[in-house]
Design a protein around this motif. Sequence first.
Motif, PDB file in Angstrom:
ATOM      1  N   THR A 260     -45.292  20.866 -30.654  1.00  0.00           N
ATOM      2  CA  THR A 260     -44.887  22.127 -30.467  1.00  0.00           C
ATOM      3  C   THR A 260     -44.677  23.066 -29.489  1.00  0.00           C
ATOM      4  O   THR A 260     -45.822  22.766 -28.431  1.00  0.00           O
ATOM      5  N   PRO A 261     -43.645  23.637 -29.338  1.00  0.00           N
ATOM      6  CA  PRO A 261     -43.608  24.398 -27.972  1.00  0.00           C
ATOM      7  C   PRO A 261     -44.264  25.505 -28.205  1.00  0.00           C
ATOM      8  O   PRO A 261     -44.067  26.408 -28.742  1.00  0.00           O
ATOM      9  N   MET A 262     -45.409  25.718 -27.257  1.00  0.00           N
ATOM     10  CA  MET A 262     -46.489  26.617 -27.504  1.00  0.00           C
ATOM     11  C   MET A 262     -46.271  27.922 -26.508  1.00  0.00           C
ATOM     12  O   MET A 262     -45.863  27.871 -25.502  1.00  0.00           O
ATOM     13  N   LEU A 263     -47.006  29.126 -26.738  1.00  0.00           N
ATOM     14  CA  LEU A 263     -47.414  30.210 -26.119  1.00  0.00           C
ATOM     15  C   LEU A 263     -48.625  30.460 -26.117  1.00  0.00           C
ATOM     16  O   LEU A 263     -49.476  29.953 -26.838  1.00  0.00           O
ATOM     17  N   LYS A 264     -49.222  30.993 -24.945  1.00  0.00           N
ATOM     18  CA  LYS A 264     -50.637  31.415 -24.684  1.00  0.00           C
ATOM     19  C   LYS A 264     -50.920  32.890 -24.432  1.00  0.00           C
ATOM     20  O   LYS A 264     -50.388  33.655 -23.238  1.00  0.00           O
ATOM     21  N   ALA A 265     -51.608  33.388 -25.284  1.00  0.00           N
ATOM     22  CA  ALA A 265     -52.114  34.795 -25.071  1.00  0.00           C
ATOM     23  C   ALA A 265     -53.346  34.803 -24.108  1.00  0.00           C
ATOM     24  O   ALA A 265     -54.124  33.872 -23.884  1.00  0.00           O
ATOM     25  N   ARG A 266     -53.340  36.078 -23.513  1.00  0.00           N
ATOM     26  CA  ARG A 266     -54.561  36.281 -22.640  1.00  0.00           C
ATOM     27  C   ARG A 266     -55.136  37.577 -22.788  1.00  0.00           C
ATOM     28  O   ARG A 266     -54.442  38.561 -22.340  1.00  0.00           O
ATOM     29  N   THR A 362     -44.082   9.510 -39.447  1.00  0.00           N
ATOM     30  CA  THR A 362     -43.915   9.070 -40.857  1.00  0.00           C
ATOM     31  C   THR A 362     -42.426   8.818 -40.624  1.00  0.00           C
ATOM     32  O   THR A 362     -41.696   9.689 -40.425  1.00  0.00           O
ATOM     33  N   PRO A 363     -42.101   7.549 -41.082  1.00  0.00           N
ATOM     34  CA  PRO A 363     -40.777   6.942 -40.952  1.00  0.00           C
ATOM     35  C   PRO A 363     -39.797   7.541 -41.935  1.00  0.00           C
ATOM     36  O   PRO A 363     -40.434   7.710 -43.114  1.00  0.00           O
ATOM     37  N   GLY A 364     -38.945   7.957 -41.528  1.00  0.00           N
ATOM     38  CA  GLY A 364     -37.821   8.544 -42.398  1.00  0.00           C
ATOM     39  C   GLY A 364     -38.031   9.854 -42.823  1.00  0.00           C
ATOM     40  O   GLY A 364     -37.463  10.569 -43.663  1.00  0.00           O
ATOM     41  N   ALA A 365     -39.377  10.633 -42.231  1.00  0.00           N
ATOM     42  CA  ALA A 365     -39.497  12.053 -42.535  1.00  0.00           C
ATOM     43  C   ALA A 365     -38.282  13.038 -42.090  1.00  0.00           C
ATOM     44  O   ALA A 365     -37.714  12.662 -41.134  1.00  0.00           O
ATOM     45  N   ASN A 366     -37.933  13.944 -42.700  1.00  0.00           N
ATOM     46  CA  ASN A 366     -37.167  14.973 -42.513  1.00  0.00           C
ATOM     47  C   ASN A 366     -37.157  15.648 -41.398  1.00  0.00           C
ATOM     48  O   ASN A 366     -38.133  16.603 -41.197  1.00  0.00           O
ATOM     49  N   GLN A 367     -36.222  15.453 -40.252  1.00  0.00           N
ATOM     50  CA  GLN A 367     -36.674  15.932 -38.916  1.00  0.00           C
ATOM     51  C   GLN A 367     -36.477  17.639 -38.753  1.00  0.00           C
ATOM     52  O   GLN A 367     -36.933  18.209 -38.028  1.00  0.00           O
ATOM     53  N   LYS A 368     -35.437  18.030 -39.644  1.00  0.00           N
ATOM     54  CA  LYS A 368     -35.162  19.297 -39.405  1.00  0.00           C
ATOM     55  C   LYS A 368     -36.187  20.148 -40.183  1.00  0.00           C
ATOM     56  O   LYS A 368     -36.942  21.317 -39.510  1.00  0.00           O
ATOM     57  N   LEU A 369     -37.045  19.457 -41.026  1.00  0.00           N
ATOM     58  CA  LEU A 369     -38.249  20.268 -41.748  1.00  0.00           C
ATOM     59  C   LEU A 369     -39.350  20.215 -40.586  1.00  0.00           C
ATOM     60  O   LEU A 369     -40.039  21.151 -40.638  1.00  0.00           O
ATOM     61  N   ILE A 370     -39.472  19.185 -39.946  1.00  0.00           N
ATOM     62  CA  ILE A 370     -40.541  19.084 -39.116  1.00  0.00           C
ATOM     63  C   ILE A 370     -40.297  20.151 -37.759  1.00  0.00           C
ATOM     64  O   ILE A 370     -41.318  20.780 -37.457  1.00  0.00           O
ATOM     65  N   GLU A 371     -39.181  20.152 -37.491  1.00  0.00           N
ATOM     66  CA  GLU A 371     -38.823  21.216 -36.476  1.00  0.00           C
ATOM     67  C   GLU A 371     -39.111  22.831 -36.880  1.00  0.00           C
ATOM     68  O   GLU A 371     -39.551  23.682 -36.360  1.00  0.00           O
ATOM     69  N   GLU A 372     -38.923  23.015 -38.104  1.00  0.00           N
ATOM     70  CA  GLU A 372     -39.171  24.066 -38.999  1.00  0.00           C
ATOM     71  C   GLU A 372     -40.726  24.352 -38.812  1.00  0.00           C
ATOM     72  O   GLU A 372     -41.211  25.526 -38.847  1.00  0.00           O
ATOM     73  N   ALA A 373     -41.388  23.458 -39.172  1.00  0.00           N
ATOM     74  CA  ALA A 373     -42.749  23.282 -39.311  1.00  0.00           C
ATOM     75  C   ALA A 373     -43.455  23.673 -37.836  1.00  0.00           C
ATOM     76  O   ALA A 373     -44.450  24.380 -37.705  1.00  0.00           O
ATOM     77  N   ARG A 374     -42.753  23.195 -36.912  1.00  0.00           N
ATOM     78  CA  ARG A 374     -43.413  23.383 -35.386  1.00  0.00           C
ATOM     79  C   ARG A 374     -43.113  24.993 -34.950  1.00  0.00           C
ATOM     80  O   ARG A 374     -43.945  25.669 -34.458  1.00  0.00           O
ATOM     81  N   GLN A 375     -42.092  25.447 -35.519  1.00  0.00           N
ATOM     82  CA  GLN A 375     -41.850  26.834 -35.013  1.00  0.00           C
ATOM     83  C   GLN A 375     -42.794  27.729 -35.833  1.00  0.00           C
ATOM     84  O   GLN A 375     -43.233  28.670 -35.323  1.00  0.00           O
ATOM     85  N   LEU A 376     -43.163  27.343 -36.896  1.00  0.00           N
ATOM     86  CA  LEU A 376     -44.138  28.185 -37.811  1.00  0.00           C
ATOM     87  C   LEU A 376     -45.426  28.178 -37.413  1.00  0.00           C
ATOM     88  O   LEU A 376     -46.168  28.838 -37.141  1.00  0.00           O
ATOM     89  N   HIS A 377     -45.835  26.804 -36.652  1.00  0.00           N
ATOM     90  CA  HIS A 377     -47.013  26.589 -35.916  1.00  0.00           C
ATOM     91  C   HIS A 377     -46.968  27.353 -34.730  1.00  0.00           C
ATOM     92  O   HIS A 377     -47.985  28.038 -34.276  1.00  0.00           O
ATOM     93  N   ARG A 378     -45.774  27.515 -33.875  1.00  0.00           N
ATOM     94  CA  ARG A 378     -45.777  28.304 -32.804  1.00  0.00           C
ATOM     95  C   ARG A 378     -46.233  29.847 -33.047  1.00  0.00           C
ATOM     96  O   ARG A 378     -46.978  30.465 -32.204  1.00  0.00           O
ATOM     97  N   GLN A 379     -45.752  30.173 -34.127  1.00  0.00           N
ATOM     98  CA  GLN A 379     -45.925  31.588 -34.477  1.00  0.00           C
ATOM     99  C   GLN A 379     -47.268  31.865 -34.967  1.00  0.00           C
ATOM    100  O   GLN A 379     -47.759  32.896 -34.604  1.00  0.00           O
TER     101      GLN A 379
END
Length: 427
Positions: A260-266, A362-379
Amino acid sequence: MKNKGLIIALSVVVAAMVLGAVYTAFTINNRTLSEAARKINAQEIQDNYEKSEVWGKYYPKHWESFNEGSKYETKTKYGGNNKTDKLKVQPYLKILYKGTGYGEEFYEPRSHFYAVQDIGAINPIRTKTGGACLTCKATEVPRLIKTYGDAFYSKPFSEMYKQVKHPIGCSDCHDPKTNDLRISRPALIEAFERQGKDITKATKQEMRSLVCAQCHVTYYFQKDTKKTTFPWDNGLKADEVLAYFEKIKFTEWTHPESQTPMLKARHPDYELFQGSVHQSAGVACADCHMPYIKQGDSKISSHWFTSPVHTMEKSCTQCHREGTEQLKNMVYNIQDQHHEILDIAGNTNVKAINAIKQAAATPGANQKLIEEARQLHRQSQWMWDWVATANGMGFHNRQEAAMFLGKSIDLAHQAIQTAEKARGAAK
């Protein structure tokens, strides 16, 4: 007998008048001498403004309170002046901060008195940014910024560290010429300017918080120059700062587990305090953390900079009529509840990281959904981090802290569900 009594009475009155006149003359003369001395002394301070001990010669009572925090450990339930290993207290931090220095070593910060000493003792992985890491640690920093310009921030930490030795002190908040409150760090002034505000128009009461806002805020280092910058252009709330980072496409690091592309609060203490019950009532940071105290025949603002839990009689009972024990119990009740929600949010974000990691493997996992999950995790982790890094364990603004922790938990669950959906697509 009557005449004798009258003579005695008149003698007492005359004596009182004479003593009063002498005392008044002495006081005026003493004050004149004191003011004249101050003008002379002001030059010595100007010549040695980075040395707080020089200020202490002429403001001994303030100096005595300033050094109070160095005398003994002042632990509260959720903080204090002792060196606490946060990675042991909250083990999930190792996973959330993995890929950063905070995941390797993270101690509870001590008082201003130890700022230079403590930053010099931490693991070198935490100081790779350069001189920028010293921005709020020493009285020499304003001069170094003036000397090197923006190059100060990217210069090697070891090189800049050799040029500082005086921890946060008098000149960071006071003008050496006038002793008036001042802003000595450019990042705050520039943040105000970008919002179309003139910080020189701030009232004295506002300044009693703004001098703290030079450092007790969130910030980031610009990619190219490493310049310390406050991300306030869109506002001071967690979601507004997040929108700022999204607009400039900023990422601090990539989480090694979830990618996930992350941000850091301080420590966004000033930001979180805005809109709180106390701030809305006109209370400034100094009212609670630097209460007025009596020292001899003088009334001064304490420069101990400690938790109000240690100074409740002066910090709290000036407004609140409950006893100090009841007030302390109220504070700890707020903090206990906040700590529980904080841990729930932190652990839920750990689950989000693991879910995304499993989906990506996971082989064959939906890459678009994985990217969406990463963006949700970033937030979600940003919302958690915003609250987690703030001091006070939620007390500065319990309602807003709870709101953003709630958002963090919700977003983390969305990230988990999206990652699981991505895995399900492989079946």
